[in-house]
Design a protein around this motif. Structure first.
Motif, short mmCIF file in Angstrom:
data_model
loop_
_atom_site.label_atom_id
_atom_site.label_comp_id
_atom_site.label_asym_id
_atom_site.label_seq_id
_atom_site.Cartn_x
_atom_site.Cartn_y
_atom_site.Cartn_z
N LEU A 18 3.68 7.54 -11.38
CA LEU A 18 4.26 6.39 -11.42
C LEU A 18 3.20 4.73 -11.62
N ALA A 19 3.76 4.23 -12.97
CA ALA A 19 2.73 3.32 -12.91
C ALA A 19 4.09 1.73 -12.35
N LEU A 20 3.27 0.85 -11.43
CA LEU A 20 4.17 0.45 -10.20
C LEU A 20 4.43 -1.20 -11.72
N PRO A 21 5.41 -1.53 -11.63
CA PRO A 21 5.97 -2.78 -12.07
C PRO A 21 5.27 -3.72 -11.39
N ASN A 22 5.54 -5.65 -12.02
CA ASN A 22 5.12 -6.52 -11.05
C ASN A 22 5.88 -6.70 -10.36
N ARG A 23 6.90 -5.75 -9.80
CA ARG A 23 8.35 -6.64 -9.39
C ARG A 23 8.48 -7.51 -7.74
N LEU A 24 6.95 -6.29 -7.52
CA LEU A 24 7.18 -6.88 -5.84
C LEU A 24 6.21 -8.24 -5.90
N GLU A 25 5.12 -7.62 -6.93
CA GLU A 25 4.18 -9.46 -6.83
C GLU A 25 4.94 -10.07 -6.63
N THR A 26 5.88 -10.19 -8.04
CA THR A 26 6.82 -11.59 -7.81
C THR A 26 7.27 -11.99 -7.32
N ALA B 207 9.72 5.64 -17.27
CA ALA B 207 9.69 4.37 -18.47
C ALA B 207 10.55 3.08 -17.72
N ALA B 208 12.22 3.79 -16.80
CA ALA B 208 12.73 1.70 -16.54
C ALA B 208 12.05 1.51 -15.45
N PHE B 209 11.61 2.49 -14.43
CA PHE B 209 11.10 2.30 -13.33
C PHE B 209 9.66 1.70 -13.67
N THR B 210 8.18 1.71 -15.07
CA THR B 210 7.63 0.95 -15.25
C THR B 210 8.44 -0.52 -15.75
N GLN B 211 9.03 -0.68 -16.05
CA GLN B 211 9.51 -1.49 -16.89
C GLN B 211 10.26 -2.35 -15.88
N GLY B 212 10.50 -1.96 -14.26
CA GLY B 212 11.06 -2.66 -13.72
C GLY B 212 12.92 -2.75 -14.02
N ASP B 213 12.95 -2.11 -14.69
CA ASP B 213 14.40 -1.27 -13.73
C ASP B 213 15.60 -0.70 -13.43
N LEU B 214 14.85 -1.16 -12.15
CA LEU B 214 14.72 0.60 -11.27
C LEU B 214 16.81 0.17 -11.15
N SER B 215 17.44 0.01 -11.72
CA SER B 215 19.09 0.12 -12.01
C SER B 215 19.08 1.58 -12.53
N ALA B 216 18.15 1.03 -13.49
CA ALA B 216 18.19 2.29 -14.63
C ALA B 216 17.32 3.11 -14.69
N THR C 34 0.75 -1.06 -0.28
CA THR C 34 0.18 0.35 0.24
C THR C 34 1.12 1.25 0.04
N ASP C 35 1.68 1.29 0.52
CA ASP C 35 2.56 2.66 0.77
C ASP C 35 2.89 2.91 -0.68
N VAL C 36 4.57 1.45 -1.43
CA VAL C 36 4.28 1.35 -2.70
C VAL C 36 3.08 1.87 -3.40
N GLN C 37 2.64 1.80 -3.38
CA GLN C 37 1.42 2.04 -3.74
C GLN C 37 1.20 3.78 -3.65
N SER C 38 1.08 4.18 -2.70
CA SER C 38 0.65 5.44 -2.30
C SER C 38 2.14 5.78 -3.16
N ALA C 39 2.92 5.92 -2.97
CA ALA C 39 4.29 6.85 -3.39
C ALA C 39 4.38 6.42 -4.90
N ALA C 40 4.09 5.63 -5.54
CA ALA C 40 4.15 5.97 -7.21
C ALA C 40 3.10 5.97 -7.37
N ALA C 41 1.77 6.15 -6.66
CA ALA C 41 0.62 7.20 -7.36
C ALA C 41 0.94 8.97 -7.17
#
Length: 670
Positions: A535-543, A601-610, A524-531
């Motif tokens: 930002l659109a969240l990647p599915n990395r946390l779910e994975t 864009a990299a964040f949404t695609q799940g490339d957190l380092s980039a 929920t915290d991550v979703q709130s921060a992204a909103a």
């Protein structure tokens, strides 16, 4: 694992063998008494087993005594009396050294035969006369559970003493030909004696009250079997049946073959599973001794079923059902016996076969045990064994009512596939468990596949007192689990939680679920921060949450995502609202806006380092734009100054050179 069936679910041999209620003892009170107190009958009864004639020949050498006393005016005598012998007896003959005695049947019932003995002479007061009564106990054939059987393979019959009530004397002798293994139930006999040719004789000795003496004999000897084969069409497969019946009992083979041929397809359809056995299924006739006192015994490893000669349709269909419920589908004995009985009754109803499974009587309830305490197949079991058979069927019936036929089929399908309960949401490949479900796994499958509660039945029928707290812990954990599943929404819970629930490791499951709940709060915290950051969240946390590392991996991922979101926000906050000349100069050749777009864009695609690198570069560019512009301006000014100085120097050098040249020319002129 050996699977057994009780004959009518009653272990006591007399109750098993005498299914029709046959009187193994003389009636306590007949319609006509054996003799009045004034006339007594005392004698020796001998039973000769004659399997070649399919009968037991009974010879009763008796003495009739008149105990009356004459008076001065009256003389008393007897010329007849009545006697009760076993039901179904035939071939009566009465002889004596004197007179012309005779015998006649006056009444037949299911329990006894009443006969009139006519002495053919008068037995006066104080006098006695000797007679020989001979009759036969023939094997009537027909019903498999008949009480008198006399053949090469099997002999069973009741042996009575005969005489006047409360009159001591007389004896009972029973003679068998060689080769039989003999058991005696009731009566008191000395150790058997072996005579010429291997004949075996049992002798009672002098009887205190021959009118109440009774025994039951069961004898068998190695039989020659006749094999027949048949094929049953079971769930699309041809199942070969090999039926081995005694050579002198072809009716058993015909009856059992027919029931297996008709019953197996019905049971398969009801259970909903294919036929998986390879090779022929062997069904062999036996006596209950060779089945440990049971009417049927299934050895799944050998693919052999032993069925007692007297087994009824229920027992035969019960054994047929063990083709599925044999330890491979379910682990516990009570569960296998329960559903073998359940489907035997279902099949019998569809086949219109009379099937008596027995009932859970008040007397049996007094021997109650938790079904989890029901031990292995044993010849030494007693009333608790009978209770367990009846109780397990009662439980299966309740389960069947609640689950319904289709619900049960779903459960057997899952059990056969080793599919555990607590499957992950959203489908996908089923998670499997090693081996067949035990009482715990069966309860979980029942509730998961039907959506109904069954733990009340487990409390009432299955668990021991020491196991009841497990059901309490399970109820609490399942409630917590169901709430967590709802909170997780489309996310699958970590596999470790499902494994702990399947293994009934509820303390571990509770700890793991607390960690998972904390992760969902962080989601929920991550979703709130992204909103907030758009930002659109990647599915990395779910994975990560659904991975084998579960909670730990998800927490690390949440940290990483929050940190990256903060970096992107910080970069966006560093972007100046307006740019002056120096900032514009400092940003020449840089594109922090494009870097920020790329980072998002990299964040949404799940490339957190980039994303983190791009955000950091954009932030640094905007934050250092003024200083970079100033530095660039100063560098440019210094460069211009150097250029001016260089130009001045060049011009000065040229002037000096021109002056020297001029002077040199003047000197030449002079």
């Amino acid at each position: 694992m050996m699977l057994a069936s009780r004959g009518r679910l009653v272990l006591g041999l007399l109750a098993v063998l005498l299914a029709s209620g046959f009187a193994v003892a003389p009636p306590a009170a007949g319609e006509v008494r054996a003799a009045s107190p004034d006339l007594t009958l005392v004698g020796d009864a001998r039973y000769d087993v004659q399997p070649q004639n399919r009968r037991v020949r009974v010879t009763f050498d008796l003495v009739a005594t008149n105990h009356l006393q004459d008076t001065a005016t009256q003389r008393f005598y007897y010329d007849q009396t009545f006697l009760q012998v076993q039901a179904g007896t035939t071939g009566f003959a009465l002889t004596s050294a004197t007179g012309s005695p005779s015998v006649r049947v006056t009444k037949r019932t299911a329990d006894y035969t009443n006969i009139r003995l006519t002495f053919g002479q008068r037995i006066f007061s104080g006098k006695s006369a000797s007679f020989r009564l001979r009759f036969d106990l023939p094997d009537p054939g027909g019903r498999a559970g008949r009480d008198v059987r006399v053949g090469r393979s099997l002999v069973s019959f009741p042996a009575w003493g005969f005489g006047s009530s409360s009159t001591p004397g007389g004896s009972v002798t029973v003679m068998f030909p060689s080769g039989y293994t003999i058991e005696v139930f009731g009566g008191a006999f000395s150790a058997p004696a072996t005579g010429p040719g291997g004949t075996v004789t049992y002798a009672s000795g002098r009887l205190a009250d021959p009118a109440t003496f009774s025994a039951f004999f069961l004898a068998d000897r190695p039989a020659s079997y006749v094999e027949s084969t048949a094929t049953a069409k079971v769930a699309g497969s041809d199942v070969k049946l090999t039926v081995r019946s005694w050579s002198d009992d072809p009716a058993w083979g015909t009856r059992v073959t027919g029931l297996f041929e008709r019953g197996l397809p019905v049971i398969a359809s009801e259970v909903g599973l294919p036929w998986t056995r390879t090779g022929s299924l062997v069904v062999q006739e036996t006596v209950s001794r060779t089945t440990g006192g049971y009417a049927g015994l299934f050895d799944p490893s050998a693919g052999r079923i032993e069925v007692a000669y007297y087994a009824d349709s229920f027992v035969i269909l019960h054994e047929a059902s063990h083709s599925w419920f044999n330890g491979a589908l379910l682990t516990d004995r009570w569960a296998n016996e329960a559903f073998a009985s359940y489907y035997a009754l279902v099949a019998a109803a569809k086949l219109k076969e009379k099937a008596d499974a027995g009932t859970l009587t008040p007397q049996l309830r007094q021997a109650r045990i938790p079904l989890n305490a029901w031990g292995a197949v044993s010849a030494a079991a007693g009333t608790s064994e009978d209770y367990a058979y009846a109780a397990s069927l009662a439980l299966a019936t309740e389960i069947g009512k609640r689950a319904g036929p289709e619900g049960l089929r779903r459960i057997w399908e899952a059990a056969a596939a080793h599919e555990g309960a607590y499957q992950a949401a959203g489908g996908g490949a089923a998670e499997t468990v090693p081996g067949a479900p035990d009482w715990r796994g069966l309860l979980d499958l029942l509730e998961d596949k039907t959506g109904k509660r069954f733990d009340d039945l487990w409390r009432a029928w299955v668990v021991r007192d020491t196991e009841a707290p497990l059901l309490d812990a399970r109820a609490t954990a399942r409630s917590d689990y169901n709430r967590l599943v709802a909170d997780a929404g489309p996310w699958r819970l970590p596999g470790a939680i499902r494994a702990a629930m399947r293994g009934w490791q509820f303390d571990d499951a509770t700890t793991l679920m607390a960690g998972a709940r904390a992760v969902l709060a962080r989601r929920t915290d991550v979703q709130s921060a992204a909103a907030a950051a758009g930002l659109a969240l990647p599915n990395r946390l779910e994975t990560a949450f659904e991975s084998s590392d579960g909670v730990a991996a998800a927490n690390d991922e949440a940290d990483a995502e929050l940190s990256t979101i903060q970096a992107i926000v910080a970069a966006a906050n560093a972007r100046p609202a307006t740019t002056g000349p120096l900032e514009q100069l400092g940003l020449v050749g840089a594109a922090p806006g494009a870097q920020l777009v790329a980072a998002r864009a990299a964040f949404t695609q799940g490339d957190l380092s980039a994303a983190a690198r791009g955000a950091a570069s954009a932030r640094a560019a905007w934050a250092g734009a003024s200083d970079a512009g100033l530095n660039r301006a100063l560098a440019a000014a210094a460069t211009l100054l150097l250029i001016l100085l260089a130009l001045v120097g060049v011009a000065s050098s040229r002037r000096v050179a021109r002056r020297r040249s001029s002077l040199e020319r003047r000197g030449a002129d002079l």
